[in-house]
Design a protein around this motif. Structure first.
Motif, PDB file in Angstrom:
ATOM      1  N   VAL A   1       0.869  -1.175   0.000  1.00 42.25           N
ATOM      2  CA  VAL A   1       0.000   0.000   0.000  1.00 42.25           C
ATOM      3  C   VAL A   1       0.906   1.225   0.000  1.00 42.25           C
ATOM      4  CG1 VAL A   1      -1.755   1.323   1.240  1.00 42.25           C
ATOM      5  CG2 VAL A   1      -1.836  -1.183   1.254  1.00 42.25           C
ATOM      6  N   PHE A   2       0.684   2.133  -0.926  1.00 41.98           N
ATOM      7  CA  PHE A   2       1.543   3.310  -1.039  1.00 41.98           C
ATOM      8  C   PHE A   2       1.435   4.173   0.215  1.00 41.98           C
ATOM      9  CE2 PHE A   2       1.956   7.823  -2.370  1.00 41.98           C
ATOM     10  CZ  PHE A   2       3.325   7.799  -2.600  1.00 41.98           C
ATOM     11  N   ASP A   3       2.578   4.603   0.722  1.00 39.33           N
ATOM     12  CA  ASP A   3       2.650   5.472   1.898  1.00 39.33           C
ATOM     13  C   ASP A   3       2.537   6.922   1.438  1.00 39.33           C
ATOM     14  OD1 ASP A   3       3.263   6.919   4.164  1.00 39.33           O
ATOM     15  OD2 ASP A   3       5.001   5.691   4.728  1.00 39.33           O
ATOM     16  N   THR A   4       1.418   7.550   1.703  1.00 39.23           N
ATOM     17  CA  THR A   4       1.178   8.909   1.208  1.00 39.23           C
ATOM     18  C   THR A   4       2.133   9.933   1.815  1.00 39.23           C
ATOM     19  OG1 THR A   4      -0.537   9.245   2.887  1.00 39.23           O
ATOM     20  CG2 THR A   4      -1.244   8.450   0.726  1.00 39.23           C
ATOM     21  N   ARG A   5       2.812   9.590   2.894  1.00 37.64           N
ATOM     22  CA  ARG A   5       3.795  10.510   3.464  1.00 37.64           C
ATOM     23  C   ARG A   5       4.948  10.761   2.494  1.00 37.64           C
ATOM     24  NH1 ARG A   5       5.671   7.888   8.878  1.00 37.64           N
ATOM     25  NH2 ARG A   5       5.720   6.090   7.454  1.00 37.64           N
ATOM     26  N   ILE A   6       5.170   9.820   1.575  1.00 43.59           N
ATOM     27  CA  ILE A   6       6.231  10.005   0.587  1.00 43.59           C
ATOM     28  C   ILE A   6       5.909  11.169  -0.336  1.00 43.59           C
ATOM     29  CG2 ILE A   6       7.388   8.912  -1.382  1.00 43.59           C
ATOM     30  CD1 ILE A   6       7.191   6.266   0.093  1.00 43.59           C
ATOM     31  N   LEU A   7       4.631  11.339  -0.665  1.00 43.91           N
ATOM     32  CA  LEU A   7       4.247  12.496  -1.476  1.00 43.91           C
ATOM     33  C   LEU A   7       4.525  13.794  -0.735  1.00 43.91           C
ATOM     34  CD1 LEU A   7       0.907  11.526  -3.274  1.00 43.91           C
ATOM     35  CD2 LEU A   7       3.128  12.009  -4.312  1.00 43.91           C
ATOM     36  N   ASN A   8       4.348  13.801   0.578  1.00 46.24           N
ATOM     37  CA  ASN A   8       4.678  14.991   1.352  1.00 46.24           C
ATOM     38  C   ASN A   8       6.165  15.314   1.250  1.00 46.24           C
ATOM     39  OD1 ASN A   8       2.006  15.176   2.222  1.00 46.24           O
ATOM     40  ND2 ASN A   8       2.379  13.952   4.054  1.00 46.24           N
ATOM     41  N   GLU A   9       6.995  14.264   1.214  1.00 44.23           N
ATOM     42  CA  GLU A   9       8.429  14.479   1.024  1.00 44.23           C
ATOM     43  C   GLU A   9       8.693  15.163  -0.310  1.00 44.23           C
ATOM     44  OE1 GLU A   9      11.288  13.721   3.017  1.00 44.23           O
ATOM     45  OE2 GLU A   9       9.666  13.762   4.488  1.00 44.23           O
ATOM     46  N   LEU A  10       8.048  14.689  -1.359  1.00 45.79           N
ATOM     47  CA  LEU A  10       8.275  15.272  -2.682  1.00 45.79           C
ATOM     48  C   LEU A  10       7.695  16.671  -2.803  1.00 45.79           C
ATOM     49  CD1 LEU A  10       7.691  12.082  -4.839  1.00 45.79           C
ATOM     50  CD2 LEU A  10       9.863  13.181  -4.273  1.00 45.79           C
ATOM     51  N   ASP A  11       6.678  16.975  -2.003  1.00 41.59           N
ATOM     52  CA  ASP A  11       6.147  18.338  -1.973  1.00 41.59           C
ATOM     53  C   ASP A  11       7.117  19.310  -1.314  1.00 41.59           C
ATOM     54  OD1 ASP A  11       3.754  17.892  -3.288  1.00 41.59           O
ATOM     55  OD2 ASP A  11       2.638  17.431  -1.465  1.00 41.59           O
ATOM     56  N   SER A  12       8.113  18.775  -0.589  1.00 43.01           N
ATOM     57  CA  SER A  12       9.045  19.644   0.131  1.00 43.01           C
ATOM     58  C   SER A  12      10.146  20.188  -0.762  1.00 43.01           C
ATOM     59  CB  SER A  12       9.669  18.888   1.301  1.00 43.01           C
ATOM     60  OG  SER A  12      10.746  18.063   0.881  1.00 43.01           O
ATOM     61  N   VAL A  13      10.269  19.688  -1.984  1.00 40.17           N
ATOM     62  CA  VAL A  13      11.313  20.179  -2.889  1.00 40.17           C
ATOM     63  C   VAL A  13      10.715  21.162  -3.890  1.00 40.17           C
ATOM     64  CG1 VAL A  13      12.601  18.024  -2.683  1.00 40.17           C
ATOM     65  CG2 VAL A  13      11.046  18.339  -4.609  1.00 40.17           C
TER      66      VAL A  13
END
Length: 418
Positions: free
Chosen positions: A280-292
């Motif tokens: 199951v994809f961890d949506t917190r990873i998208l938050n990481e990519l939003d930080s750049v």
């Protein structure tokens, strides 16, 4: 297991890419690369970079992917002869003349065909493979089904590489003449000025004081500026399509960008491969990519046809990244300056090199390889002599910060949530 391939615009970015999980890096020398404005690597640095990468069991690919004109070939031959002994693992090329020149000078060279070759069919893929190409970097305009068809039409030893993250070009596979026409800087020789990102308006000759947007919304007109690609949430589909190498765009971006994006895709790939059936994809990873720093995200054309969705941005400029405060560096806790207590109820002190100003009271996060960012409040800052500071304001200064959890060399401190 797909390879994770990260950009290395300079040595700092190369180190960040490898520390945060890249299996390979791609970079350019000081000529014949499609990102001439990046720091890039001198001939001597190419030797050092290749040695550094190989010592860590990783691979290095050199971009030689411009379209040289006749008068540039003597310099190309000289360049190749100067750097061949470095032992890079492959050469990324877009031009058939460059391919044949590399084979002439380095007969056993591994060749990767650049995305600029616009490979969109099994027939084109087989043609390049017949010329000795080991890997094909596919056109960015392909759907997942089209990639599957190319994979099925090739022998298994021919690898497929595809971009999974970063800037997209409005021109087909980056083959653009706009920059050369408007500014005299040839995009096909590494000097693009990105006029597709500019804001255009129509001016009627008798009313020059009344410019009209070509296409308008409340923010302006952006007819050619593409969104950025982000596919971290469809990693299973990319693997199923037969992609052997996941490529991240961004040699012009910061070391922070390189670290965070590489880390995000490393976590997603590893999580899926660890247990595909229950992934199951961890949506917190998208938050990481939003930080750049990035433009609006889209999945490129893997799920949308270009003719139906051009993936152009609705506003200009970047969504700004979190502030990159500092990077943890090596130090000896037994040799701390007087005045610094190594450990107390607030945590331990760690040594950092400054990238942007950080102050006492700031909300911060630490990111580590294969980990989501962890937050803390900056409560104590000390200088190299042990003096208490209110801030670390100077570029590249060394300083100490107390952190309530373990920090390792290479971990990044960035701004956190207020």
């Amino acid at each position: 297991m797909p390879e994770l391939l990260s950009p290395a615009g300079n040595f700092e970015k190369l180190r960040a890419a490898l520390l945060y999980g890249a299996d390979a890096v791609y970079l350019a020398g000081n000529c014949f690369g499609m990102r001439s404005a990046a720091d890039n690597f001198t001939d001597e640095e190419l030797f050092a970079a290749t040695e550094y990468v190989h010592e860590r069991g990783k691979k290095l690919y050199l971009t030689v992917n411009t379209m040289p004109h006749t008068h540039e070939y003597p310099r190309l031959r000289s360049y190749l002869k100067n750097i061949v002994a470095a032992g890079m693992d492959a050469f990324i090329v877009a031009d058939l003349g460059v391919l044949s020149t590399i084979k002439e000078i380095i007969p056993d060279a591994e060749i990767h065909i650049s995305t600029q070759a616009s490979i969109v069919s099994p027939e084109a893929a087989r043609a390049y493979a017949s010329l000795g190409a080991k890997r094909l970097v596919l056109a960015r305009e392909l759907s997942l089904d089209e990639i599957k068809a190319i994979r099925d039409g090739l022998p298994p030893e021919v690898e497929l590489e595809a971009f999974v993250h970063g800037s997209m070009c409005v021109s087909y596979s980056g083959r653009c003449l706009l920059s050369n026409s408007l500014t005299g800087r040839d995009a096909n020789r590494g000097a693009c000025t990105q006029p597709c990102r500019w804001n255009y308006k129509i001016i009627e000759e008798k009313r020059p004081e009344e410019p009209y947007p070509i296409e308008e919304n409340e923010l302006g007109s952006f007819i050619m500026s593409s969104k950025d690609m982000c596919t971290v949430h469809i990693v299973p589909e990319l693997i199923a399509a037969g992609i052997d190498s996941f490529k991240i765009e961004g040699r012009m971006k910061s070391a922070y960008y390189t670290a965070v994006v590489t880390n995000a895709y490393r976590m997603a790939i590893d999580a899926y491969l660890a247990d595909p059936d229950t992934y199951v994809f961890d949506t917190r990873i998208l938050n990481e990519l939003d930080s750049v720093s990035h433009r609006e995200y889209a999945t490129g054309y893997y799920l949308d046809k270009p003719i139906e969705n051009a993936q152009t941005a609705s506003n200009t400029g970047y969504i700004r990244e979190k502030a990159y405060f500092a990077t943890a560096v090596e130090y000896n806790p037994n040799e701390l300056p007087l005045g610094i207590e190594y450990e107390n109820e607030g945590g331990r002190v760690y040594k950092f090199i400054q990238r942007n100003k950080v102050s006492v009271g700031d909300s911060a996060e630490i990111i580590s390889p294969r980990c989501i960012g962890k937050g803390f409040k900056v409560g104590e800052i000390y200088g190299e002599k042990g003096e208490a500071l209110e801030a670390a304001p100077h570029p590249a200064m060394l300083f100490y910060v107390r952190v309530p959890f373990e920090v390792s060399v290479g971990d990044i401190m960035r701004s956190g949530k207020e």
